[in-house]
Design an enzyme around this catalytic site. Sequence first.
Site, PDB file in Angstrom:
ATOM      1  N   GLU A   1       0.852  -1.183   0.000  1.00  0.00           N
ATOM      2  CA  GLU A   1       0.000   0.000   0.000  1.00  0.00           C
ATOM      3  C   GLU A   1       0.890   1.236   0.000  1.00  0.00           C
ATOM      4  OE1 GLU A   1      -2.357   2.471   3.399  1.00  0.00           O
ATOM      5  OE2 GLU A   1      -2.753   0.317   3.340  1.00  0.00           O
TER       6      GLU A   1
ATOM      7  N   THR B   1      -4.533   6.316   2.708  1.00  0.00           N
ATOM      8  CA  THR B   1      -4.839   7.689   3.104  1.00  0.00           C
ATOM      9  C   THR B   1      -5.528   8.430   1.964  1.00  0.00           C
ATOM     10  OG1 THR B   1      -2.658   7.565   4.197  1.00  0.00           O
ATOM     11  CG2 THR B   1      -3.925   9.573   4.518  1.00  0.00           C
TER      12      THR B   1
ATOM     13  N   LYS C   1     -10.756  -0.706   8.175  1.00  0.00           N
ATOM     14  CA  LYS C   1      -9.455  -0.435   8.777  1.00  0.00           C
ATOM     15  C   LYS C   1      -9.646   0.129  10.180  1.00  0.00           C
ATOM     16  CE  LYS C   1      -5.983   3.252   8.200  1.00  0.00           C
ATOM     17  NZ  LYS C   1      -5.489   4.274   7.244  1.00  0.00           N
TER      18      LYS C   1
END
Length: 220
Positions: free
Chosen positions: A45, A75, A135
């Site tokens: 990621e 993000t 998450k």
Amino acid sequence: MNIRKYEVLHRIWELGVVGIIRTKDVENGIRSAQAIFEGGISVLEVSTTFPGALDIMKELWAKGKNSGLVLGAGTVADSETAKLCIDAGGQFIVSHCFSEDVAKLCNRYGVPYMPGVGTVTEVVRAMEWGSDVVKAFPGDVLGPKFIKAVHGPLPEAQIMPIGGVTPSNLEDWFAAGAFAVGLGNALVKPNGKEGDYDAVRAAAETVLATIASIRAAKRG
């Protein structure tokens, strides 16, 4: 049913860990990612926090798309960024919070969307918008007990903690029922600094071996 979406999620579950690249330096980001990949962690990621994230993603995808790489972006705060990341090779999108616009776009393109959650209400909302995995963030604040507590009323919730996950507390997270974990600095800066790629590779190997051992012991 979008088969590709579930193939990506299965790969994350199977591996048990996502290697997170968060750096201002494009070259270091690429080399760190390659070292993590060589260490066996094939799900990566790239955080979009810094300029150059798309450059890192494009380079990694060009080199790894035929070698088993599963690439995602982290993000991601808005649908515009999500689309750019998907175009750069992103196969999953991770956010620090939930966004309806990002959820809609990911659903449209059949890409897994893992938004940050911190309450049962947020978990339910994300699931209702099509998130198969959420998450737990920030993980160092919520702790493993958060996952265990959520699984009381929501045993079907799949939760991946990010933040506060270290090689020394992996057992706690998986014992609590984590779907997988996200590791950043523990992989990219195993000695407290960036640039030691042999150490990065070794850290990835150690994490995978630890997760395999934890899961084997759990199976009994």
